[in-house]
Design an enzyme around this catalytic site. Structure first.
Site, PDB file in Angstrom:
ATOM      1  N   GLU A 517       0.864  -1.185   0.000  1.00  0.00           N
ATOM      2  CA  GLU A 517       0.000   0.000   0.000  1.00  0.00           C
ATOM      3  C   GLU A 517       0.899   1.232   0.000  1.00  0.00           C
ATOM      4  OE1 GLU A 517      -3.257   2.415   2.749  1.00  0.00           O
ATOM      5  OE2 GLU A 517      -2.626   0.397   3.337  1.00  0.00           O
ATOM      6  N   ASN A 578      -4.472   5.099  -2.171  1.00  0.00           N
ATOM      7  CA  ASN A 578      -5.641   5.673  -1.502  1.00  0.00           C
ATOM      8  C   ASN A 578      -6.173   6.855  -2.324  1.00  0.00           C
ATOM      9  OD1 ASN A 578      -5.954   4.367   1.345  1.00  0.00           O
ATOM     10  ND2 ASN A 578      -3.750   4.678   1.073  1.00  0.00           N
ATOM     11  N   GLU A 610      -7.983   2.242  -3.294  1.00  0.00           N
ATOM     12  CA  GLU A 610      -8.623   2.135  -1.983  1.00  0.00           C
ATOM     13  C   GLU A 610      -9.489   3.368  -1.745  1.00  0.00           C
ATOM     14  OE1 GLU A 610      -6.030   1.261   1.220  1.00  0.00           O
ATOM     15  OE2 GLU A 610      -5.230  -0.577   0.309  1.00  0.00           O
ATOM     16  N   ASP A 639     -11.600   0.761   2.200  1.00  0.00           N
ATOM     17  CA  ASP A 639     -10.633   0.949   3.278  1.00  0.00           C
ATOM     18  C   ASP A 639     -11.354   1.275   4.584  1.00  0.00           C
ATOM     19  OD1 ASP A 639      -8.171   1.056   4.421  1.00  0.00           O
ATOM     20  OD2 ASP A 639      -7.703   3.086   3.736  1.00  0.00           O
ATOM     21  N   GLU A 696      -6.214  -4.838   8.830  1.00  0.00           N
ATOM     22  CA  GLU A 696      -5.260  -3.738   8.998  1.00  0.00           C
ATOM     23  C   GLU A 696      -4.832  -3.627  10.463  1.00  0.00           C
ATOM     24  OE1 GLU A 696      -6.153  -0.245   5.975  1.00  0.00           O
ATOM     25  OE2 GLU A 696      -7.929  -0.643   7.188  1.00  0.00           O
TER      26      GLU A 696
END
Length: 741
Positions: A517, A578, A610, A639, A696
């Site tokens: 990520e 993101n 995301e 997310d 996460e």
């Protein structure tokens, strides 16, 4: 009949007929011609006008179709008169008067009367009593002007053609044709609204000159008996009619909405007395110079004309004053809700004396409501909200619509904003829908500068997702700090101060790295690292997140391509980016992603976008953007799942490939069954729906073990690795079995 066929046929033929008539007249003054030859262009030109009017009627409807049908009928009468006069030329002997039989004169009169009737029945739009009076005076001014000119014309006509019965019938027919032209001009100058295009009416106006002009040409062409004044004029009557119909076809083809004529349209009517006065003055000067005197009719008519012009202008000035007041009021009020406008409101706030309160309210997600329910419901919602706000504010308040979905209230005194907070406690009725709106509210109280202070408070409420913010001095400091950060953000982006770190995503239980990520970082020239929590909200608020996000997407794709070249196409199954809510409402985002993938030759399925639940919960443009991204072939991950507007229905409506379970749920592992309930349920739902799950914030081995027992196969967190620079990811990928821990 289409506009294209019209342009290819009717207008060119009418033009050719007019040009041919001019050439025949010029040729006829030098040599003899068959009597019927000069009448062929005349009759053909009139036929083109009739056909054009019929085609115009066929291409319209309602009052417009009726008008063009009536005009076609009137022009048909003129065409019949032209054919009849052609017969007269061939059969009636020339005895000094033009060869005109009673049948021909009657047909000319019938066609003219039908034309006048068609014009008088043409609607001209609604009017006030002043506008109606002005229109009547315009007609009177034109009539008096025409009477003065007619008196001189009659004297000239009697001098040329005598006072026989045939001469008087000819005179009546020619004057009727002139009256038709006057009626057209009056219609054009006095009508505020008309379904007929103004250009078409202007092409019809010169037809009124055909009668008097033909008699003048009769005298000029007397030396050549094979020529005729009517034959010389009628092709141009047909041409003007054809061009009028052409103007109607062009207007219909553009299909522009008709603009309601306001003050400017009314001012155009003031040309009527001006033109009339100038024409009469020129006529009287010419007559006085030629004859040395003026007739009683001319003197009396001039005096009456002056009185009418003075009266007309006085009423027009009064009407203009009313229109100016109307325009001024409209400028100070919102057209939709009837509330005062921003200009009025800011002036009222500036003029307020003593302590008072300013409340600014913004309807959250109004754009999504407007898109989903339609503009009619959106307008109805704004009206209903304004009505409720007015009722709650009280009679001593000033309520305004400041623009879009923002409203303002000015209240005398302080501590008065309490009742307004209940404005959205009950649903609003909007076009058959019950809508419960969410608000951002900014409040400022005091003596001066309250509008700006309320704006700062409203901005803070909107940026922070807070319902109500009351202004204080700390907001000013935060605003200054935000402005400073925004300026530095632009400089940092231009100077390349941003870089990316990558946190591994691993496969349980052994911790093999399968993806990463990307995370943005900002290091200033002085070496200080600015945390994302400080600059991302500012980037969102200023819109700079769109430009920064485009840079991140391109940098991620470039890095993915580099890893792909060095370690093979299967080194990483995905690299995640993101994307913020602000980026999702940018329609250019799918194109930006597609261009970056193509530029660096990265397969679309290697990129994961995301998004948060909140960003797409309302649907609308954000959901449309996500759908477009999914159609590119990129993966979509939700997310921080479970912390926003959680809805299992979102997993069906949004094209999701993976869900990332928030750290707050992972922290509850190993506790009571209730604490583990959500984590347990999510993995079952995801497995049933064919979705990949990523846990996460995994920080302990016990959490990793329990997640694997519950069915989770992917995780990320400090247990495996912190965010790493690209070189460290390179080192992990170079291992035979790249593990993050």
């Amino acid at each position: 009949m289409t506009a294209a066929r019209w342009r290819a046929w009717y207008a060119p033929v009418a033009v050719v007929m007019a040009v041919a008539e001019v050439l025949l007249v010029l040729l006829g003054t030098h040599t003899g011609l068959p009597l019927v030859l000069v009448w062929l262009p005349a009759v053909t030109g009139l036929a083109m006008a009739v056909t054009g009017f019929r085609a115009a009627a066929a291409g319209t409807d309602g009052p417009l179709r009726a008008f063009w049908r009536r005009v076609a009928l009137a022009m048909g009468g003129v065409l019949a008169a032209g054919v009849s006069q052609t017969v007269d030329v061939l059969t009636v002997p020339n005895t000094g008067m033009p060869p005109l039989g009673a049948r021909t004169l009657l047909l000319y009169l019938i066609g003219t009367v039908l034309a006048i009737a068609a014009l008088l029945r043409l609607p001209g739009g609604g009017r006030s009593w002043r506008q109606l009076t002005t229109a009547v005076l315009d007609v009177a001014v034109v009539a008096v002007t025409g009477g003065i000119a007619a008196s001189q014309y009659v004297d000239w006509f009697v001098d040329r053609f005598g006072v026989s019965a045939q001469a008087w019938w000819l005179n009546i027919a020619m004057m009727a044709i002139a009256v038709a032209g006057v009626v057209v001009v009056v219609k054009i100058m006095s009508a505020r609204q008309s379904p007929v295009p103004r250009a078409a009416l202007w092409w019809l106006a010169p037809i009124g000159l055909a009668g008097p002009l033909s008699t003048v040409l009769m005298t000029l062409l007397k030396p050549w008996p094979h020529l005729n004044g009517s034959a010389a004029v009628l092709p141009f009557v047909g041409l003007c009619g054809a061009l009028a119909a052409h103007a109607q076809h062009r207007h219909a083809a553009t299909a522009r909405p008709r603009r309601v004529v306001g003050l400017a349209g009314h001012r155009r009517g003031t040309a009527v007395p001006l033109v009339a006065t100038v024409l009469v003055t020129v006529l009287l000067v010419v007559v006085r110079l030629r004859t040395g005197h003026l007739s009683t009719v001319q003197v009396t008519g001039t005096a009456l004309l002056l009185l009418l012009v003075v009266a007309r202008q006085a009423i027009a000035l009064a009407e203009n004053g009313t229109l100016l007041r109307t325009v001024a009021r409209q400028a100070m009020h919102d057209e939709l809700t009837g509330l005062v406008s921003r200009r009025w409101f800011t002036a009222a706030v500036a003029a307020a004396e003593g302590p008072h309160t300013v409340v600014l309210l913004d309807l959250k997600e109004f754009r999504e409501i407007n898109d989903s329910l339609g503009p009619a419901a959106g307008d109805a919602l704004l009206i209903a909200f304004g009505d409720r706000l007015t009722a709650l504010a009280g009679q001593d308040a000033v309520v305004a619509r400041l623009g879009g979905d923002e409203f303002g209230v000015l209240l005398p005194g302080t501590d008065r904003s309490g009742p307004l907070l209940a404005v959205n406690t009950e649903p609003l009725h909007a076009a058959g829908h019950d809508v419960l709106v969410d608000l951002s509210i900014g409040v400022a109280e005091g003596d001066t500068g309250l509008y700006r202070q309320a704006e700062i408070a409203l901005r803070e409420a909107a940026a922070g997702g807070i319902r109500l913010v009351r202004y204080d001095a700390s907001l000013e400091r935060r605003l200054t700090q935000r402005a400073t950060v925004a300026a530095e953000l632009r400089r940092a982006l231009a100077n390349g101060e941003f870089h990316l770190l990558y946190q591994p995503i691993v496969e349980l239980p052994h911790g093999r790295m399968t993806g990463v990520e990307s995370l943005i970082r900002w290091t200033r020239p002085d070496g200080r690292t600015v945390p994302p929590t400080e600059f991302i909200p500012v980037a969102e608020d200023t819109g700079l997140i769109v430009e920064l996000g485009a840079w991140i997407i391109d940098a991620v794709c470039a890095q993915a391509a580099a890893w792909q070249r060095r370690h093979g196409p299967d080194a990483l199954t995905s690299i995640a980016v993101n994307v913020s809510a602000r980026q999702l409402v940018d329609p250019a985002l799918p194109d930006i992603v597609a261009a970056a993938l193509a530029r660096h030759r990265v397969p679309a399925h290697r990129l994961t976008i995301e998004i948060t639940e909140t960003a797409v919960f309302g649907g609308g443009r954000a959901l449309a953007t996500v759908t477009a991204l999914a159609q590119l072939g990129v993966s979509i991950a939700l997310d921080d799942f479970g912390t926003g507007h959680s809805s299992l229905g979102l997993l069906r409506t949004c094209p999701v490939n993976a869900i990332k379970v928030d750290k707050s749920f992972v922290d509850g592992l190993g506790g009571t069954p209730q604490q583990e309930a959500i984590v347990t349920a999510l993995t079952g739902i995801a497995e049933t729906m064919g979705l990949r799950t990523v846990a996460e914030g995994v920080e302990t081995a016990d959490q990793a073990r329990r997640l694997f027992e519950l069915g989770y196969r992917h995780a990320q967190g400090f247990l495996f690795a912190r965010p790493l620079p690209p070189a460290a990811i390179d080192a992990l990928l170079a291992q035979p079995h790249p593990a993050a821990a």
